[in-house]
Design a protein around this motif. Structure first.
Motif, mmCIF file in Angstrom:
data_model
loop_
_atom_site.group_PDB
_atom_site.id
_atom_site.type_symbol
_atom_site.label_atom_id
_atom_site.label_comp_id
_atom_site.label_asym_id
_atom_site.label_seq_id
_atom_site.Cartn_x
_atom_site.Cartn_y
_atom_site.Cartn_z
ATOM 1 N N LEU A 346 -16.304 7.091 8.011
ATOM 2 C CA LEU A 346 -15.569 7.483 8.645
ATOM 3 C C LEU A 346 -13.740 7.215 8.252
ATOM 4 O O LEU A 346 -13.356 6.818 7.662
ATOM 5 C CB LEU A 346 -15.469 6.963 10.374
ATOM 6 N N THR A 347 -13.503 9.247 7.861
ATOM 7 C CA THR A 347 -12.434 8.810 7.578
ATOM 8 C C THR A 347 -11.559 10.543 8.190
ATOM 9 O O THR A 347 -11.958 11.489 8.915
ATOM 10 C CB THR A 347 -12.933 10.373 5.886
ATOM 11 N N PHE A 348 -10.373 10.430 7.150
ATOM 12 C CA PHE A 348 -9.490 11.319 8.661
ATOM 13 C C PHE A 348 -9.113 12.184 6.812
ATOM 14 O O PHE A 348 -8.189 11.733 6.417
ATOM 15 C CB PHE A 348 -8.196 10.926 8.831
ATOM 16 N N GLY A 349 -9.268 13.233 6.924
ATOM 17 C CA GLY A 349 -8.969 14.426 6.613
ATOM 18 C C GLY A 349 -7.189 15.141 6.264
ATOM 19 O O GLY A 349 -7.224 15.080 4.793
ATOM 20 N N ARG A 350 -6.719 14.968 7.356
ATOM 21 C CA ARG A 350 -5.242 14.686 7.534
ATOM 22 C C ARG A 350 -4.554 13.929 8.321
ATOM 23 O O ARG A 350 -5.611 12.906 9.109
ATOM 24 C CB ARG A 350 -4.450 16.452 7.804
ATOM 25 N N HIS A 361 -13.640 -7.515 21.505
ATOM 26 C CA HIS A 361 -14.011 -8.032 20.387
ATOM 27 C C HIS A 361 -14.096 -6.523 19.482
ATOM 28 O O HIS A 361 -13.802 -6.405 18.553
ATOM 29 C CB HIS A 361 -15.315 -8.723 20.749
ATOM 30 N N TRP A 362 -14.544 -5.395 19.970
ATOM 31 C CA TRP A 362 -15.000 -4.268 18.860
ATOM 32 C C TRP A 362 -13.288 -3.423 18.679
ATOM 33 O O TRP A 362 -12.932 -3.030 17.766
ATOM 34 C CB TRP A 362 -16.138 -3.388 20.014
ATOM 35 N N GLY A 363 -12.303 -3.650 20.275
ATOM 36 C CA GLY A 363 -11.547 -3.254 19.699
ATOM 37 C C GLY A 363 -10.977 -3.673 18.605
ATOM 38 O O GLY A 363 -10.280 -2.818 17.766
ATOM 39 N N TYR A 364 -10.936 -4.524 18.377
ATOM 40 C CA TYR A 364 -9.944 -5.392 17.754
ATOM 41 C C TYR A 364 -10.512 -5.579 16.158
ATOM 42 O O TYR A 364 -10.079 -5.614 15.056
ATOM 43 C CB TYR A 364 -10.447 -7.640 18.028
ATOM 44 N N GLU A 365 -12.110 -5.703 16.311
ATOM 45 C CA GLU A 365 -12.669 -5.607 15.173
ATOM 46 C C GLU A 365 -12.035 -3.471 14.316
ATOM 47 O O GLU A 365 -12.249 -3.780 13.471
ATOM 48 C CB GLU A 365 -14.203 -5.211 15.288
ATOM 49 N N LEU A 370 -10.194 0.312 10.803
ATOM 50 C CA LEU A 370 -9.130 1.798 10.979
ATOM 51 C C LEU A 370 -7.863 1.223 10.201
ATOM 52 O O LEU A 370 -7.243 2.204 9.242
ATOM 53 C CB LEU A 370 -8.741 2.061 11.844
ATOM 54 N N ARG A 371 -7.461 -0.292 10.075
ATOM 55 C CA ARG A 371 -6.169 -0.222 9.556
ATOM 56 C C ARG A 371 -6.603 -0.569 8.117
ATOM 57 O O ARG A 371 -5.253 0.021 6.633
ATOM 58 C CB ARG A 371 -5.648 -1.197 9.477
ATOM 59 N N GLU A 372 -7.784 0.258 7.168
ATOM 60 C CA GLU A 372 -7.985 0.264 5.930
ATOM 61 C C GLU A 372 -7.799 1.730 5.537
ATOM 62 O O GLU A 372 -7.713 1.924 4.835
ATOM 63 C CB GLU A 372 -8.855 -0.191 5.373
ATOM 64 N N GLU A 374 -7.048 6.135 5.519
ATOM 65 C CA GLU A 374 -6.003 7.015 4.922
ATOM 66 C C GLU A 374 -5.494 8.164 5.883
ATOM 67 O O GLU A 374 -6.750 7.590 6.888
ATOM 68 C CB GLU A 374 -6.052 7.762 3.909
ATOM 69 N N ASN A 375 -4.494 8.304 6.289
ATOM 70 C CA ASN A 375 -4.213 9.097 7.317
ATOM 71 C C ASN A 375 -4.548 8.729 8.713
ATOM 72 O O ASN A 375 -4.805 9.632 9.480
ATOM 73 C CB ASN A 375 -4.686 9.881 6.771
ATOM 74 N N CYS A 376 -4.693 7.363 8.914
ATOM 75 C CA CYS A 376 -5.139 6.917 10.559
ATOM 76 C C CYS A 376 -3.828 6.228 11.183
ATOM 77 O O CYS A 376 -3.378 4.914 10.443
ATOM 78 C CB CYS A 376 -5.943 5.922 10.204
ATOM 79 N N GLN A 377 -3.387 6.568 11.663
ATOM 80 C CA GLN A 377 -1.806 6.160 12.283
ATOM 81 C C GLN A 377 -2.264 5.558 13.567
ATOM 82 O O GLN A 377 -2.432 6.597 15.074
ATOM 83 C CB GLN A 377 -0.457 6.497 12.814
ATOM 84 N N ILE A 378 -2.491 3.610 14.194
ATOM 85 C CA ILE A 378 -3.135 3.449 15.518
ATOM 86 C C ILE A 378 -2.182 3.686 16.709
ATOM 87 O O ILE A 378 -0.416 3.071 16.171
ATOM 88 C CB ILE A 378 -3.737 2.307 14.880
#
Length: 442
Positions: A346-350, A361-365, A370-372, A374-378
């Motif tokens: 999964l990548t985010f171009g912008r 459990h899945w959410g924590y994973e 996702l924190r690793e 780029e361009n991803c703000q949780i």
């Protein structure tokens, strides 16, 4: 002297990390007419000293130094010396709500039930020391109508497939004594509750389940029996003993045994397979596969049970396992990797705002992966469990879907719930058509 309403049996062995939290939850019960029986099997890590400290502070606490390291034997001894009208079992790495035993006892007294149970919360500890909870409900969807009703569990098929936990309820002591219901006394703390619950459901004339979670069940203790690589061996032993017992009991519900066996076999084989890295020919799997498969096939041949007695997705997995353990292993291996591969690709171009639907459990994973990127703000977790809403998990708040969509209308929603992903997709579509949704489970 006041009548003891509930005897709380606490079997312990080297739980120094958890015993204070557990003991505090027991002595703070709103029901005061209880006794707390601490059956310690020779702890050497400081557990015994902590128990003695509390014994001096509260006359209701009794410490019994037990000479066998057997969860079943410890609980059985507790039952034999208990003075209470009802019996409760509190595992010493867990803890309970302050009103648990009062609520269950009041219901038992009113309904005259042989046992009363509530729901529970399983939890694990996050890196920051906070607990992440997930409620496990006895009844869901069309079955919620059974909450609060006086049920006859003897031939209630659904219970044999879903109620395996002895610690989330209380049991009338006279009922246990009269029906000679005890745990198997095998060494360690390995699955002895299988036979106990089968005997309870076979003998009980009345039972009530309450739609409230009172018990907190720890999921992250690595030396817990539920994480043992010998799960299939221990489960087979329990069912062998149970079948010997049922052969001598005219009132036993054999269909119930096989309903439970199908579920237990599927769950334990899957857990063991993952522990041995999907090498299904290793003895931890292969030594016990044939025994379970033969008994289940025979029960199906005699029309006692069928895979159709399970929910469709579990019935399909059981059929695959019974027909080919090798193909079952391949299926599980691909299923396990699916989520991680999806997330890694999964990548985010912008720059993108992301909401994670599922604070388990899945959410924590998903959060960690996702924190690793780029361009991803949780921005938030979403969860339908109202008790989770308002919590903060690793600095990310948990809220309702409506709240999250109002605050972050442009956000992408990542579904992190394997069990209910289809229902969640429909919920999102109903709440806001055209919302961007990511899901790895399809």
């Amino acid at each position: 002297m006041k009548k003891i309403k509930v005897s709380v049996i606490m079997p312990s062995l080297n739980v120094v990390t958890y015993i204070e939290e557990c003991m505090k939850s027991a002595i703070r019960q709103s029901l005061k007419d209880i006794e707390i029986l601490c059956i310690d099997a020779g702890s050497s890590d400081g557990t015994a000293e902590i128990l003695k400290k509390y014994e001096k502070q509260d006359h209701r606490i009794k410490i019994i130094n037990f000479d066998r390291k057997s969860y079943g034997a410890q609980v059985n001894y507790g039952i034999s010396i208990a003075q209470g009208e009802y019996i409760a079992i509190l595992e010493t790495d867990d803890f309970i709500e302050p009103n648990m035993y009062e609520t269950l006892y009041q219901e038992a007294a009113a309904s005259k039930a042989d046992y009363v149970k509530g729901d529970y919360k399983k939890f694990f500890t996050l890196n920051n020391g906070e607990y992440l909870y997930s409620i496990v409900r006895q009844f869901e969807k069309e079955n919620v109508k059974f909450y609060g009703k006086l049920l006859s569990p003897h031939t209630f098929d659904y219970l044999y497939q879903s109620d395996f936990s002895i610690w989330k309820g209380i049991y009338k002591k006279d009922f246990l004594i009269q029906n000679q219901i005890r745990l198997n006394e095998s060494n360690g703390a390995a699955y002895q509750d299988i036979g106990f619950m089968e005997k309870v459901m076979a003998g009980a004339k009345g039972a009530v389940y309450l739609d409230k979670p009172f018990y907190y069940y720890r999921m992250d203790r690595e030396d817990a029996s539920s994480y043992s690589i010998h799960g299939l061996r221990n489960t087979q032993f329990e069912f062998q003993k149970l079948m010997e017992y049922s052969d001598c009991s005219k009132n036993f519900y054999k269909r119930g045994i096989y309903l439970h066996m199908m579920t237990a076999f599927l769950n334990e084989y899957e857990k063991t397979l993952k522990k041995v890295r999907f090498e299904f020919e290793l003895p931890e799997c292969s030594n016990y596969y044939t025994w379970f498969a033969d008994h289940i096939w025979q029960a199906m041949k005699e029309d006692i049970v069928s895979s159709g007695d399970m929910e469709e997705k579990y019935g399909d997995k059981l059929k695959l396992l019974l027909n080919s353990p090798g193909r079952f292993a391949e299926y599980l291996k691909s299923e396990k990797n699916q989520f991680r591969v999806y997330m890694e690709n999964l990548t985010f171009g912008r720059p993108a705002q992301v909401i994670i639907f599922g604070a388990g459990h899945w959410g924590y994973e998903a959060l960690k992966l996702l924190r690793e990127k780029e361009n991803c703000q949780i921005q938030a977790f979403v969860d339908n469990d109202k008790e989770k809403q308002g919590l903060v998990v690793e600095n990310v708040k948990v809220c309702s879907l409506n709240q999250a969509l109002c605050e972050f209308p442009e956000a992408i929603i990542l579904i992190a719930n394997e069990t209910y992903y289809l229902e969640i997709k429909m919920q999102i579509e109903k709440e806001r058509k055209g919302c961007a949704v990511l899901c790895s489970f399809e």
